[in-house]
Design a protein around this motif. Structure first.
Motif, PDB file in Angstrom:
ATOM      1  N   ASN A 243       9.128   5.729   6.452  1.00  0.00           N
ATOM      2  CA  ASN A 243       9.167   6.120   4.871  1.00  0.00           C
ATOM      3  C   ASN A 243       9.809   4.834   4.251  1.00  0.00           C
ATOM      4  OD1 ASN A 243       8.467   8.678   4.998  1.00  0.00           O
ATOM      5  ND2 ASN A 243      10.265   9.292   5.659  1.00  0.00           N
ATOM      6  N   LYS A 244      10.561   3.920   4.827  1.00  0.00           N
ATOM      7  CA  LYS A 244      11.016   2.725   4.339  1.00  0.00           C
ATOM      8  C   LYS A 244       9.932   1.650   4.148  1.00  0.00           C
ATOM      9  CE  LYS A 244      15.924   3.059   5.693  1.00  0.00           C
ATOM     10  NZ  LYS A 244      17.205   2.396   6.347  1.00  0.00           N
ATOM     11  N   ALA A 245       9.170   1.751   4.944  1.00  0.00           N
ATOM     12  CA  ALA A 245       7.848   0.621   4.930  1.00  0.00           C
ATOM     13  C   ALA A 245       6.902   1.183   3.914  1.00  0.00           C
ATOM     14  CB  ALA A 245       7.128   0.758   6.352  1.00  0.00           C
ATOM     15  N   GLU A 258      -1.821  -9.952  -5.995  1.00  0.00           N
ATOM     16  CA  GLU A 258      -2.838 -10.573  -5.164  1.00  0.00           C
ATOM     17  C   GLU A 258      -2.346 -10.479  -3.737  1.00  0.00           C
ATOM     18  OE1 GLU A 258      -5.513 -11.683  -6.873  1.00  0.00           O
ATOM     19  OE2 GLU A 258      -4.589 -10.917  -8.679  1.00  0.00           O
ATOM     20  N   LEU A 259      -1.675  -9.712  -3.316  1.00  0.00           N
ATOM     21  CA  LEU A 259      -1.163  -9.643  -1.797  1.00  0.00           C
ATOM     22  C   LEU A 259      -2.492  -9.422  -0.944  1.00  0.00           C
ATOM     23  CD1 LEU A 259       1.399  -9.657  -0.165  1.00  0.00           C
ATOM     24  CD2 LEU A 259       1.367  -7.012   0.139  1.00  0.00           C
ATOM     25  N   LYS A 260      -2.344 -10.199   0.213  1.00  0.00           N
ATOM     26  CA  LYS A 260      -3.701 -10.004   1.182  1.00  0.00           C
ATOM     27  C   LYS A 260      -3.438  -9.440   2.343  1.00  0.00           C
ATOM     28  CE  LYS A 260      -7.058 -12.239  -1.375  1.00  0.00           C
ATOM     29  NZ  LYS A 260      -7.535 -13.329  -0.864  1.00  0.00           N
ATOM     30  N   GLY A 261      -2.171  -9.567   2.955  1.00  0.00           N
ATOM     31  CA  GLY A 261      -1.859  -8.997   3.996  1.00  0.00           C
ATOM     32  C   GLY A 261      -0.579  -8.584   4.161  1.00  0.00           C
ATOM     33  N   ILE A 262      -0.172  -7.624   5.182  1.00  0.00           N
ATOM     34  CA  ILE A 262       1.074  -7.186   5.471  1.00  0.00           C
ATOM     35  C   ILE A 262       0.887  -7.053   7.162  1.00  0.00           C
ATOM     36  CG2 ILE A 262       2.610  -5.283   5.590  1.00  0.00           C
ATOM     37  CD1 ILE A 262       1.769  -4.405   2.910  1.00  0.00           C
ATOM     38  N   PHE A 263       2.044  -8.033   7.761  1.00  0.00           N
ATOM     39  CA  PHE A 263       2.243  -7.756   9.061  1.00  0.00           C
ATOM     40  C   PHE A 263       3.636  -7.005   9.275  1.00  0.00           C
ATOM     41  CE2 PHE A 263       4.609  -9.641  13.055  1.00  0.00           C
ATOM     42  CZ  PHE A 263       4.148  -8.966  13.794  1.00  0.00           C
ATOM     43  N   LEU A 271       1.702   1.863   9.625  1.00  0.00           N
ATOM     44  CA  LEU A 271       1.030   3.067   9.304  1.00  0.00           C
ATOM     45  C   LEU A 271       1.528   3.719   7.973  1.00  0.00           C
ATOM     46  CD1 LEU A 271       0.467   4.963  12.677  1.00  0.00           C
ATOM     47  CD2 LEU A 271      -1.274   4.002  11.257  1.00  0.00           C
ATOM     48  N   GLY A 272       2.901   3.312   7.601  1.00  0.00           N
ATOM     49  CA  GLY A 272       3.442   3.754   6.464  1.00  0.00           C
ATOM     50  C   GLY A 272       2.816   2.835   5.194  1.00  0.00           C
ATOM     51  N   ALA A 273       2.930   1.510   5.548  1.00  0.00           N
ATOM     52  CA  ALA A 273       2.052   0.348   4.657  1.00  0.00           C
ATOM     53  C   ALA A 273       0.885   0.979   4.340  1.00  0.00           C
ATOM     54  CB  ALA A 273       2.315  -0.985   5.142  1.00  0.00           C
ATOM     55  N   ILE A 277      -0.621   1.807   0.489  1.00  0.00           N
ATOM     56  CA  ILE A 277      -1.773   1.118  -0.188  1.00  0.00           C
ATOM     57  C   ILE A 277      -3.011   2.199  -0.649  1.00  0.00           C
ATOM     58  CG2 ILE A 277      -3.693  -0.314   0.652  1.00  0.00           C
ATOM     59  CD1 ILE A 277      -1.762  -1.790   2.523  1.00  0.00           C
ATOM     60  N   LYS A 278      -3.347   3.252   0.498  1.00  0.00           N
ATOM     61  CA  LYS A 278      -3.983   4.421  -0.155  1.00  0.00           C
ATOM     62  C   LYS A 278      -3.778   4.946  -1.402  1.00  0.00           C
ATOM     63  CE  LYS A 278      -5.701   7.049   3.109  1.00  0.00           C
ATOM     64  NZ  LYS A 278      -5.601   7.884   4.380  1.00  0.00           N
ATOM     65  N   ALA A 279      -2.254   5.081  -1.492  1.00  0.00           N
ATOM     66  CA  ALA A 279      -1.917   6.007  -2.542  1.00  0.00           C
ATOM     67  C   ALA A 279      -1.963   5.157  -3.854  1.00  0.00           C
ATOM     68  CB  ALA A 279      -0.322   6.408  -2.265  1.00  0.00           C
ATOM     69  N   ALA A 280      -1.916   3.887  -3.664  1.00  0.00           N
ATOM     70  CA  ALA A 280      -1.974   3.050  -4.841  1.00  0.00           C
ATOM     71  C   ALA A 280      -3.485   2.562  -5.135  1.00  0.00           C
ATOM     72  CB  ALA A 280      -1.343   1.622  -4.543  1.00  0.00           C
ATOM     73  N   GLY A 281      -4.636   3.287  -4.248  1.00  0.00           N
ATOM     74  CA  GLY A 281      -5.709   2.865  -4.730  1.00  0.00           C
ATOM     75  C   GLY A 281      -6.186   1.323  -4.646  1.00  0.00           C
ATOM     76  N   LYS A 282      -5.322   0.543  -3.680  1.00  0.00           N
ATOM     77  CA  LYS A 282      -5.512  -0.824  -3.506  1.00  0.00           C
ATOM     78  C   LYS A 282      -6.603  -0.814  -2.204  1.00  0.00           C
ATOM     79  CE  LYS A 282      -3.930  -4.838  -4.544  1.00  0.00           C
ATOM     80  NZ  LYS A 282      -4.199  -5.510  -5.777  1.00  0.00           N
ATOM     81  N   GLU A 283      -7.596  -1.846  -2.441  1.00  0.00           N
ATOM     82  CA  GLU A 283      -8.338  -2.040  -1.462  1.00  0.00           C
ATOM     83  C   GLU A 283      -8.092  -3.722  -0.919  1.00  0.00           C
ATOM     84  OE1 GLU A 283     -12.348  -1.333  -2.407  1.00  0.00           O
ATOM     85  OE2 GLU A 283     -11.805   1.050  -2.429  1.00  0.00           O
TER      86      GLU A 283
END
Length: 356
Positions: A243-245, A258-263, A271-273, A277-283
């Protein structure tokens, strides 16, 4: 008398005729022989991990001697440690030893984990394998184990050896991965996937101060920064919490469109991230985690999580128990044992069928 014998023979003939007419004289169908099931093929990556780890453990200990090995993991609420518990128990059956696994109540319950180790010290284990929440939280109990002459093997997340030495304690053995190399390998995979154009990267750490979190994030950050075109815009702790992630990722996407990646330093947070991303509709945001949990591999197959870095939990836990047996049986073990690492992503996910 002859007449009586003739009647008996006639009755017997009639009985045989009746049985044959009813089908009773037909031969019973012959059942085909039941073939034993073929042994499941071992994944080549698992075989490779066995070769690397077991070569470091020669000479092997004597098996099936009935030793009792205690194992202290972090928290079973994390699917990685739940899977590790199952692997420890299965390995114990294979090696002919009794294994008891204990855990902290949560991934931040540092005091509770130390108390769990104290409780294990008095249970007459031949050795105890520990994976600390932080580098220092188990040190007082490890010193007490040393005083009670109970061998302590550190698996995975590292005990701070400098602080332990200052406290008058020591480890009897260590089996782990190189966390900085782990982070660097993930960064290389993300760079290959994102491409030469580079871009902005964020790192979500685990619990602040945890050796595996610090090592992974440091290794990844260094690799991104030495690669042209990449900028690490954020490094912040997610406390191993999904949840925090999620919340961190929501803020990251707003602050860095413009974020390209999350480690993320484990799969739970990765999986939280992905959910955020899905909820924001971001691809187009590449997300990698660590551990190769079953849920993470399923998410990669589904085209959601980009990738993870993993090792065979089956081999890793069995190697930990073999190391514990070697020490319990009086063998000298001087050098750490290192587990081999594998990147898993959409390009090679089929290679991980049957990988445990």
């Amino acid at each position: 008398m002859k007449k009586r014998n003739l009647l008996l023979l006639l009755m017997l003939a009639l009985m045989l005729l009746a049985v044959t007419a009813c089908g009773g004289g037909a031969e019973a169908p012959v059942e085909p022989p039941v073939e034993a099931p073929e042994a499941a093929a071992v994944n080549p990556l698992v075989e490779e991990a066995e070769n690397v780890l077991y070569s470091q453990l020669d000479p092997m200990p004597t098996l099936n001697q009935g030793e009792r090995i205690g194992v202290l993991v972090i928290a079973l609420s994390n699917s990685f440690w739940a899977e590790m518990k199952e692997c420890y128990e299965a390995a114990g059956q294979d090696l002919g030893i009794e294994v008891e696994v204990a855990a902290a109540a949560s991934e931040s319950d540092t005091t509770g984990q130390m108390e769990a180790l104290d409780a294990m010290i008095v249970k007459d284990f031949d050795a105890i394998i520990v994976s600390p929440i932080e580098g220092t939280n188990l040190i007082p109990a490890i010193v007490r184990a040393n005083q009670s002459q109970v061998p302590i093997i550190n698996l995975g997340p590292g005990v701070n050896v400098d602080v332990l030495t200052e406290a008058g304690g020591y480890l009897d053995g260590k089996i782990t991965v190189n966390f900085e190399i782990q982070g660097g390998m993930v960064a290389d995979a993300m760079i290959e996937e994102i491409g030469a154009e580079g871009g902005e990267i964020a790192i979500i750490q685990g619990l602040a101060g945890a050796a595996q979190s610090e090592g992974r994030s440091a290794g990844a950050k260094a690799r991104f920064e030495e690669t042209g075109g990449y900028t690490v815009v954020s490094v912040q702790p997610g406390d191993w919490d999904r949840n925090k992630a999620y919340d961190i990722t929501v803020d990251l996407l707003q602050a860095n469109p413009e974020l390209k990646g999350i480690f993320a330093c484990n799969d739970v947070m990765a999986l939280g991230a992905v959910e955020a991303i899905k909820a924001a509709g971001k691809e187009g945001v590449v997300v990698y985690g660590v551990d190769g949990t079953t849920e993470a591999l399923d998410s990669i197959r589904a085209g959601e999580l980009s990738g993870s870095i993993t090792y065979s939990k089956v081999v890793y836990t069995k190697a930990g128990e073999l190391l514990a047996l070697k020490i319990a049986q009086g063998q000298e073990v001087s050098a750490p044992v290192y587990a081999p690492l594998s990147i898993v992503n959409a390009a090679n996910i089929n290679d991980f069928e049957g990988f445990k």
